[in-house]
Design an enzyme around this catalytic site. Structure first.
Site, PDB file in Angstrom:
ATOM      1  N   PRO A 138      25.522  62.135  58.641  1.00 37.67           N
ATOM      2  CA  PRO A 138      24.674  60.747  58.601  1.00 37.67           C
ATOM      3  C   PRO A 138      23.554  60.404  59.558  1.00 37.67           C
ATOM      4  CG  PRO A 138      27.252  60.442  58.898  1.00 37.67           C
ATOM      5  CD  PRO A 138      27.001  61.902  59.163  1.00 37.67           C
ATOM      6  N   GLY A 184      21.465  59.451  62.353  1.00 35.75           N
ATOM      7  CA  GLY A 184      21.829  58.663  63.457  1.00 35.75           C
ATOM      8  C   GLY A 184      23.261  59.129  64.046  1.00 35.75           C
ATOM      9  N   CYS A 185      23.751  60.043  63.404  1.00 33.07           N
ATOM     10  CA  CYS A 185      24.980  60.541  64.071  1.00 33.07           C
ATOM     11  C   CYS A 185      24.415  61.947  64.409  1.00 33.07           C
ATOM     12  CB  CYS A 185      25.739  60.967  62.747  1.00 33.07           C
ATOM     13  SG  CYS A 185      27.414  61.176  63.295  1.00 33.07           S
ATOM     14  N   VAL A 186      25.022  61.838  66.049  1.00 36.55           N
ATOM     15  CA  VAL A 186      24.664  63.082  66.778  1.00 36.55           C
ATOM     16  C   VAL A 186      25.919  63.891  66.970  1.00 36.55           C
ATOM     17  CG1 VAL A 186      22.761  62.175  67.935  1.00 36.55           C
ATOM     18  CG2 VAL A 186      24.884  61.632  68.751  1.00 36.55           C
TER      19      VAL A 186
END
Lengths: 110, 134, 102
Positions: free
Chosen positions: A106, A108-110
């Site tokens: 996703p 913005g998913c780190v």
């Protein structure tokens, strides 16, 4: 990295996500889950199918917050919370469920 | 973290340069920080949200449908400048039907696009705390 | 010596399109690609300038770039020819020289 599914070699990136999103099949999802010792239940499939439909419509994998809200709307409030989603996908509903669904990580998913 | 008014200003057409897509990605990431985010579409930026985009002929990913997800990300204020549309022979009817669902109103769909004229856009910009330009 | 002028910037954003029109000669061809494709629409603040140039020049647009920006063929300026990548190649072959207005 590569994954063997039904005699076919499916290419994965260094984090285990599909390189070619179109190479996804339900069998690929099962194999990706098996790599992490997870057996997919109907509850898992509800989320995986939802993610695939979301991606088809919006061309993105939703952020966890968006996923949670949308699941609550679609599948009921008892499922639209992070506790439920984390019980299904302990490595993070965004990362883990998107991986099985054959989507990119996703945004913005780190 | 205190909430600030963030405005993303989009002034370029999609596909010819990477600005439009970069802006959209930063917008989606910024939504995770729960700020008061709004978008402005000025000049060629209005081409980003036209309906009927078809990228089959240029071999690029059509990311126009992603703007429809902005409502899910609590981004409900998309300011579009009237004069920018008119100069390009466009009308509000040429834009996608971008909406957000109001959870407190039985998920009723409400329009996200706010059509403003140039002087109103000036006021909207002046009212922001952080402006990011693409 | 006919020349093909390739423009890839929107006329609403840069002056390169206008500069192209100012420098193209009668009999030349102009091909709009990438962001310049938006100029093929009629009833814009630029369409009169382009129509004036079409009096003695041929104007083409890369159809894929026009469609990508959500613009429909029926609102294109009359007389502009929509081409695909093969047509793009043909234009470069038909003209002795090519000038890109970056």
């Amino acid at each position: 990295m590569a994954l063997e599914v039904d005699g076919q070699s499916i290419e994965l990136d260094e984090e285990g996500y599909l390189v070619d999103l179109s190479s996804w099949t339900p069998e690929v999802a099962k194999a990706l889950a098996a790599e992490e010792d997870v057996e997919l239940t109907d509850e898992h499939w509800d989320i995986i199918n939802f993610l695939r439909e979301y991606y088809e419509e919006y061309q993105i994998a939703p952020a966890v917050r968006v996923l949670t809200k949308a699941v609550g709307k679609r599948l009921g409030k008892d499922k639209g919370n992070s506790k439920y989603l984390y019980s299904l996908f302990p490595y993070g509903p965004g990362k883990q469920a998107c991986k099985y669904a054959g989507l990119p990580k996703p945004t913005g998913c780190v | 973290m205190a909430t600030k008014k963030f405005m993303f200003v989009n002034r370029k057409a999609p596909y010819g340069t990477v600005y439009a897509l970069e802006s959209l990605e930063v917008v989606l990431i910024s939504a995770a920080f729960e700020q008061d985010v709004s978008l402005a579409f000025i000049d060629d930026g209005v081409y980003q949200i036209t309906k009927g985009q078809n990228t089959d002929g240029i071999g690029q990913k059509n990311f126009s449908s992603t703007y429809k997800a902005l409502g899910d990300y609590e981004i409900k204020k998309l300011y579009v400048e009237k004069e920018s549309l008119e100069e390009r022979g466009l009308t509000p009817d040429d834009l996608m039907d971008l909406v957000w669902e109001d959870e407190d109103d039985d998920w009723a769909e409400k329009p996200s696009i706010i059509l403003v004229d140039r002087s109103e856009m000036t006021d909207v910009l002046a009212d922001q705390e952080v402006i990011l330009s693409f | 010596m006919a020349m093909l002028h390739i423009v890839n910037k929107s006329p609403f954003e840069r002056v390169s399109f206008r500069s192209c029109l100012n420098h193209a000669k009668a009999g030349d061809s102009i091909l709009m690609i990438e962001d310049a494709a938006v100029a093929a629409m009629d009833n814009t603040s630029f369409s009169d300038e382009l129509k004036a140039a079409m009096a003695d020049k041929s104007v083409y647009v890369l159809g894929g770039d026009y469609a990508a920006r959500g613009l429909s063929e029926d609102r294109m300026i009359d007389g502009i020819k929509s081409v695909d990548y093969a047509g793009f190649v043909d234009l470069t072959v038909e003209n002795e020289t090519t000038q890109s207005w970056l």
